[in-house]
Design an enzyme around this catalytic site. Structure first.
Site: not given
Ligand code: IFM
Length: 450
Positions: A74, A118, A163, A291, A293, A358
């Site tokens: 990606r 991005h 995002e 994504n 985290y 991600e």
């Protein structure tokens, strides 16, 4: 734990974070060029001028990906490389680079997952008003069409935005990201116009024959501290309200309009919708990229001050998690947050498949004797991939997992001091050294099991 036969394994990067060559072959300037060259915006004054020099080293980097068994890569296209002024004629030399990259990936049997945006908005478009200005959405759709015209015969997987919450609310709200504006109303406008741009681009891509259209969001389960320690912990009515509101702003503000054709009531972006916008925004897509985290930990707090990154949020305080291990970014490591999130999204939007686009961690790394023993990252990846397996077992429709990131790279306002790569980059020599986590990941992919 084994994974479905067609499960996609790969890694992700983004143009400004790795390419370098910011003034080559006719590339225009982006808001991140301007921002990173502005004193005090990025740690140590770092910029993406050289980054990982991927623009020149892409063929070696693809060989590296192949050696790690990646099935998918990606990457994002730099809009100012393709359209230096953000509109009008394309810069063929800019597109040539992605043409070469895609061919190299296909030769190596790696599927290109192309992201159109991005975060590197052409500076001339920011000068005209940026994402808070409605026209930017239309410029984005034209750019998407131009990239598809050139690469649509070979690229099967198309992501519009990465995002949009971050682009809108950190770029125009808190101002910690480019273009560094601090205006809550502009941030809400930006959020709506990003979604409009997504919808226009998704419609144009589909009309041009594209399938595999995806929107990638940064998402997180919103939880109390007690739920982080015990996922089944009870939640008070006040905390439940705080959770619901935060979730509406972080995740539903983006997914409800795209997948359900309506904004949640609390979404400040909704105020900027004109008649017909939601029909455009809800153009069909094929996958949602997630994504993840760390979880978003909140509690009800009637006197909490307004936060410029969170217009519309009232009576909610964010909490950290003392005593829970954290990465070098200070982000708590909570793998069960990923399974919780995937299961919840799959239930809320059952018609659309998910992909983890991600997931990864920054830690302090050291090369010694040609090796990087990054046990903490390896453990992070093992536990989070385990969480994906748990989510699959609970019925979540998860199609793949892409690690962030292939290479250490320019971590936005944190510059180069934070290393997320499974491959170490020595920025003085540009030498790449696969870390232990990369070698471990290579074997996970080969076995399609944990
Ligand atoms: O580096 C970023 C990436 O560009 C977007 N998602 C989060 C990563 C880590 O902060």
């Amino acid at each position: 734990m084994t994974f479905p036969e067609d499960f996609v394994w790969g890694a992700a990067t983004a143009s400004y974070q790795i390419e370098g060559a910011t003034r080559e072959d006719g590339r225009g300037q982006s808001i991140w060029d301007t921002f990173s060259r502005t004193a005090g915006k990025v740690i140590a004054g770092d910029t993406g001028d050289t980054a990982c020099d991927h623009y020149h080293r892409y063929a070696d980097d693809v060989r590296l990906m192949r050696s790690l068994n990646l099935g998918a890569y990606r990457f994002s296209v730099s809009w100012p490389r393709v359209q230096p002024s953000g509109s009008g004629p394309v810069n063929a030399r800019g597109l040539d680079f992605y043409d070469r990259l895609v061919d190299e990936l296909l030769k190596a049997d790696i599927s290109p997952y192309l992201t159109l945006y991005h975060w590197d908005l052409p500076q001339p478009l920011e000068d005209l008003g940026g994402w808070p200005h409605r026209d930017t959405a239309y410029r984005f759709a034209e750019y998407a069409q131009a990239v598809h015209d050139r690469l649509g015969d070979r690229v099967r997987e198309w992501t519009t935005l990465n995002e949009p919450w971050v682009s809108a609310f950190l770029g125009y709200g808190s101002g910690v990201h480019a273009p560094g504006r601090t205006d809550a109303d502009a941030a809400a406008r930006a959020a709506h116009h990003l979604l409009l741009g997504h919808g226009l681009a998704a419609g144009a891509l589909r009309a041009a024959g594209a399938r595999g259209i995806m929107l990638v969001i940064n998402s997180a389960p919103v939880m109390t501290r007690a739920q982080v320690l015990d996922p089944d912990a009870e939640v008070s009515a006040a905390d439940a309200t705080a959770i619901e509101l935060t979730d509406a702003l972080l995740t539903r503000q983006f997914l409800d309009p795209v997948l359900l054709g309506r904004y949640p009531e609390a979404a400040p972006a909704a105020r900027h919708a004109l008649d017909g916008d939601l029909e455009i925004i809800s153009a069909p897509i094929d996958l949602v990229g997630v994504n993840y985290y760390n979880p978003c930990v909140v509690a009800a707090a009637p006197d909490a001050p307004a936060d410029p990154a969170w217009p519309g949020l009232r009576g909610v305080a964010f909490h950290d998690l003392p005593g829970i291990p954290a990465t070098a970014m200070g982000w708590p490591v909570v793998p069960h947050g990923l399974s919780r999130l995937l299961v919840r999204l799959s239930r809320a939007y059952p018609r659309t498949g998910l992909m983890v686009t991600e997931n990864g961690a920054a830690f302090e790394d050291h090369v010694s004797g040609g090796r990087v023993h990054d046990e903490e990252r390896l453990a992070y990846l093992r536990e989070h991939i385990g969480a994906v397996a748990d989510a699959l077992e609970q019925g979540a429709d998860v199609r793949g997992y892409l690690v962030w990131s292939l290479l250490d790279n320019f971590e936005w306002a944190e510059g180069y001091r934070r290393r997320f790569g499974i491959v170490h980059v020595d920025y003085a020599t540009q030498e790449r050294t696969p870390k232990d986590s990369a070698l471990w990941y290579r074997d996970v992919i080969a076995g399609n099991r944990l």
